[in-house]
Motif scaffolding. Structure first.
Motif, PDB file in Angstrom:
ATOM      1  N   SER A   8       0.845  -1.206   0.000  1.00 50.87           N
ATOM      2  CA  SER A   8       0.000   0.000   0.000  1.00 50.87           C
ATOM      3  C   SER A   8       0.876   1.251   0.000  1.00 50.87           C
ATOM      4  O   SER A   8       0.574   2.237  -0.676  1.00 50.87           O
ATOM      5  N   LEU A  11       2.458   1.688  -3.459  1.00 56.79           N
ATOM      6  CA  LEU A  11       1.439   2.152  -4.400  1.00 56.79           C
ATOM      7  C   LEU A  11       1.138   3.625  -4.168  1.00 56.79           C
ATOM      8  O   LEU A  11       1.007   4.415  -5.116  1.00 56.79           O
ATOM      9  N   GLU A  35       1.870  -7.600  -9.708  1.00 56.28           N
ATOM     10  CA  GLU A  35       0.578  -7.175  -9.175  1.00 56.28           C
ATOM     11  C   GLU A  35       0.552  -5.653  -8.969  1.00 56.28           C
ATOM     12  O   GLU A  35      -0.386  -4.968  -9.370  1.00 56.28           O
ATOM     13  N   LEU A  39      -1.625  -2.598 -10.840  1.00 56.67           N
ATOM     14  CA  LEU A  39      -2.410  -1.584 -10.121  1.00 56.67           C
ATOM     15  C   LEU A  39      -1.921  -0.175 -10.466  1.00 56.67           C
ATOM     16  O   LEU A  39      -2.710   0.765 -10.534  1.00 56.67           O
ATOM     17  N   TRP A  41      -0.742   0.739 -13.382  1.00 55.41           N
ATOM     18  CA  TRP A  41      -1.342   1.073 -14.683  1.00 55.41           C
ATOM     19  C   TRP A  41      -2.771   1.559 -14.498  1.00 55.41           C
ATOM     20  O   TRP A  41      -3.214   2.511 -15.141  1.00 55.41           O
ATOM     21  N   LEU A  42      -3.474   0.885 -13.624  1.00 57.50           N
ATOM     22  CA  LEU A  42      -4.861   1.276 -13.377  1.00 57.50           C
ATOM     23  C   LEU A  42      -4.909   2.682 -12.762  1.00 57.50           C
ATOM     24  O   LEU A  42      -5.738   3.512 -13.156  1.00 57.50           O
TER      25      LEU A  42
ATOM     26  N   LEU B 123     -13.931   2.418 -17.659  1.00 57.07           N
ATOM     27  CA  LEU B 123     -13.293   2.668 -16.362  1.00 57.07           C
ATOM     28  C   LEU B 123     -14.235   3.450 -15.437  1.00 57.07           C
ATOM     29  O   LEU B 123     -14.426   3.085 -14.275  1.00 57.07           O
ATOM     30  N   VAL B 127     -15.938   2.523 -11.833  1.00 54.07           N
ATOM     31  CA  VAL B 127     -15.817   3.374 -10.638  1.00 54.07           C
ATOM     32  C   VAL B 127     -17.212   3.677 -10.090  1.00 54.07           C
ATOM     33  O   VAL B 127     -17.435   3.703  -8.878  1.00 54.07           O
ATOM     34  N   ILE B 138     -11.502   7.744  -4.648  1.00 51.18           N
ATOM     35  CA  ILE B 138     -10.901   7.777  -5.986  1.00 51.18           C
ATOM     36  C   ILE B 138     -10.871   9.214  -6.527  1.00 51.18           C
ATOM     37  O   ILE B 138      -9.868   9.661  -7.096  1.00 51.18           O
ATOM     38  N   LYS B 163      -4.652   4.678   2.815  1.00 47.39           N
ATOM     39  CA  LYS B 163      -3.756   3.983   1.867  1.00 47.39           C
ATOM     40  C   LYS B 163      -4.227   2.549   1.635  1.00 47.39           C
ATOM     41  O   LYS B 163      -4.249   2.055   0.503  1.00 47.39           O
ATOM     42  N   ALA B 164      -4.588   1.889   2.725  1.00 46.39           N
ATOM     43  CA  ALA B 164      -5.040   0.498   2.608  1.00 46.39           C
ATOM     44  C   ALA B 164      -6.353   0.418   1.818  1.00 46.39           C
ATOM     45  O   ALA B 164      -6.531  -0.474   0.975  1.00 46.39           O
ATOM     46  N   LEU B 166      -7.402   2.497  -0.435  1.00 44.50           N
ATOM     47  CA  LEU B 166      -7.124   2.779  -1.848  1.00 44.50           C
ATOM     48  C   LEU B 166      -6.550   1.543  -2.537  1.00 44.50           C
ATOM     49  O   LEU B 166      -6.936   1.210  -3.665  1.00 44.50           O
ATOM     50  N   HIS B 167      -5.665   0.870  -1.840  1.00 46.21           N
ATOM     51  CA  HIS B 167      -5.072  -0.351  -2.377  1.00 46.21           C
ATOM     52  C   HIS B 167      -6.169  -1.387  -2.668  1.00 46.21           C
ATOM     53  O   HIS B 167      -6.255  -1.945  -3.765  1.00 46.21           O
ATOM     54  N   LEU B 170      -8.397  -0.322  -5.622  1.00 47.08           N
ATOM     55  CA  LEU B 170      -7.782  -0.543  -6.931  1.00 47.08           C
ATOM     56  C   LEU B 170      -7.777  -2.028  -7.285  1.00 47.08           C
ATOM     57  O   LEU B 170      -8.020  -2.398  -8.438  1.00 47.08           O
ATOM     58  N   GLU B 171      -7.530  -2.868  -6.291  1.00 45.58           N
ATOM     59  CA  GLU B 171      -7.564  -4.319  -6.547  1.00 45.58           C
ATOM     60  C   GLU B 171      -8.960  -4.748  -6.996  1.00 45.58           C
ATOM     61  O   GLU B 171      -9.115  -5.520  -7.946  1.00 45.58           O
ATOM     62  N   LEU B 173     -11.290  -2.868  -8.333  1.00 47.83           N
ATOM     63  CA  LEU B 173     -11.579  -2.286  -9.652  1.00 47.83           C
ATOM     64  C   LEU B 173     -10.929  -3.117 -10.758  1.00 47.83           C
ATOM     65  O   LEU B 173     -11.539  -3.380 -11.794  1.00 47.83           O
ATOM     66  N   ARG B 174      -9.712  -3.498 -10.519  1.00 46.28           N
ATOM     67  CA  ARG B 174      -8.977  -4.263 -11.531  1.00 46.28           C
ATOM     68  C   ARG B 174      -9.673  -5.597 -11.803  1.00 46.28           C
ATOM     69  O   ARG B 174      -9.816  -6.018 -12.953  1.00 46.28           O
ATOM     70  N   LEU B 177     -12.808  -4.958 -13.744  1.00 45.18           N
ATOM     71  CA  LEU B 177     -12.527  -4.627 -15.142  1.00 45.18           C
ATOM     72  C   LEU B 177     -12.104  -5.856 -15.937  1.00 45.18           C
ATOM     73  O   LEU B 177     -12.487  -6.013 -17.092  1.00 45.18           O
ATOM     74  N   PHE B 190      -2.126  -5.522 -18.709  1.00 44.55           N
ATOM     75  CA  PHE B 190      -2.788  -4.565 -17.833  1.00 44.55           C
ATOM     76  C   PHE B 190      -4.113  -4.122 -18.440  1.00 44.55           C
ATOM     77  O   PHE B 190      -4.272  -4.147 -19.647  1.00 44.55           O
ATOM     78  N   PRO B 191      -5.031  -3.718 -17.571  1.00 46.69           N
ATOM     79  CA  PRO B 191      -6.377  -3.455 -18.064  1.00 46.69           C
ATOM     80  C   PRO B 191      -6.501  -2.263 -18.998  1.00 46.69           C
ATOM     81  O   PRO B 191      -7.339  -2.250 -19.865  1.00 46.69           O
TER      82      PRO B 191
END
Lengths: 118, 195
Positions: A8, A11, A35, A39, A41-42, B123, B127, B138, B163-164, B166-167, B170-171, B173-174, B177, B190-191
């Protein structure tokens, strides 16, 4: 858990680099993990997709004029009672407690002579 | 007139001086409008809610001192609450982002532009499926460009928690997607887009 926190953090630092336009440095942070790179790239795509949008100049100027005119009354400074609400509540609570204690003490005191007399 | 750089000092002046409030408005209107625009997706609604945000801020300025947070955070909180009320009053679903204006690629190549536009819509649609707090996160991070610590103040969480979150967002969302576009997911590592 620690690994997740570290990811985290990396990132977050990548996104920070992205936001300040230092992409080259940012990519080096995530290149060690497929991994995290995915992320990243996203995150980059999100930054591009959510580019800041500005208000129309005419709207902006009109709202400015409205706000600085006297059309909207600014709320006056809050009263003393509102500003010291907490203190007043504590005072009221203490006052109530003392009053109740006084009444209880009075009742007990009156009962005692009655018992003695009995 | 030259105004103090500090928002705190300017707020003190703005309590009695409307021009000072006008300066505060100029400093923060872009950020507030941008946040609202991406939440409601329509210019007219964004303008209406931006006006309400600043009107409410002006009316409640004496309370600001008691909040102990930066002014922009206070303004974005007001905006966030107004947007939430707007959704409730209009019985709208929290799926506006995919309708947001077309801000896709402008490189002059119709094919590239069409592809970029499609990727952007996909995208934003993903979201838009996120819970409101994650959409807010976001937007604050990628559109407003706020740091995790600043977002923490606005969202009432710790910096680490932001931070956690957001991580994890994003996971999620990925994953979402890659489920939406399995073919693209196989074709690319990558997406979205290339470097």
């Amino acid at each position: 858990m620690a690994a997740e926190e570290e990811e985290s953090g990396l990132l977050n630092r990548f996104i920070e680099g992205l936001l300040v336009g230092d992409e080259r440095q940012a990519w080096s942070l995530v290149s060690g993990s497929a991994e995290l790179t995915a992320l990243a790239w996203l995150a980059r795509s999100l930054r591009q997709a959510l580019r800041p949008v500005e208000p129309e100049p005419a709207f902006r100027a009109s709202l400015h004029a409205t706000l600085v005119s006297s059309a909207i009354p600014a709320r006056r400074e809050e009263s003393w009672a509102t500003q010291h609400r907490t203190e007043l509540l504590i005072g009221a609570a203490l006052g109530s407690t003392l009053s109740i204690a006084g009444v209880v003490a009075l009742v007990l005191r009156r009962r005692q002579p009655a018992r003695r007399a009995a | 007139m030259s105004w103090p750089e500090s928002d705190e000092l300017l707020v003190e002046l703005a309590r009695t001086d409307r021009q000072a409030f006008g300066e505060l408005y100029e400093r923060h209107v872009k950020r507030v409008y941008n946040y609202i625009y991406y939440r409601v997706s329509r210019q007219q609604d964004a303008e209406d809610l931006t006006a309400r945000t600043f009107t409410q801020a002006l009316a409640h300025l004496p309370r600001y001192r008691q909040q102990g947070v930066p002014l922009y955070a206070w303004l974005l909180r007001i905006a966030h609450n107004l947007v939430a009320n707007w959704y409730r009053d209009n019985k709208r679903l929290l799926v506006p982002l995919e309708d947001a204006g077309d801000l896709g690629s402008r490189d002059g190549n119709p094919e590239t532009e069409a592809e970029a536009g499609e990727e952007r819509r996909t995208l934003l649609a993903a979201v838009a499926q996120l819970p409101a707090d994650r959409q807010q996160l976001i937007l604050l991070r990628f559109s407003e460009g706020l740091k995790a610590a600043e977002i923490a103040v606005i969202m009432g969480r710790s910096e680490g928690a932001v931070k956690a979150l957001l991580h994890r967002t994003l996971e999620g969302l990925r994953k979402n997607l890659s489920e939406r576009r399995p073919a693209a997911g196989k074709a690319r590592t990558f997406p979205f887009g290339g470097r």
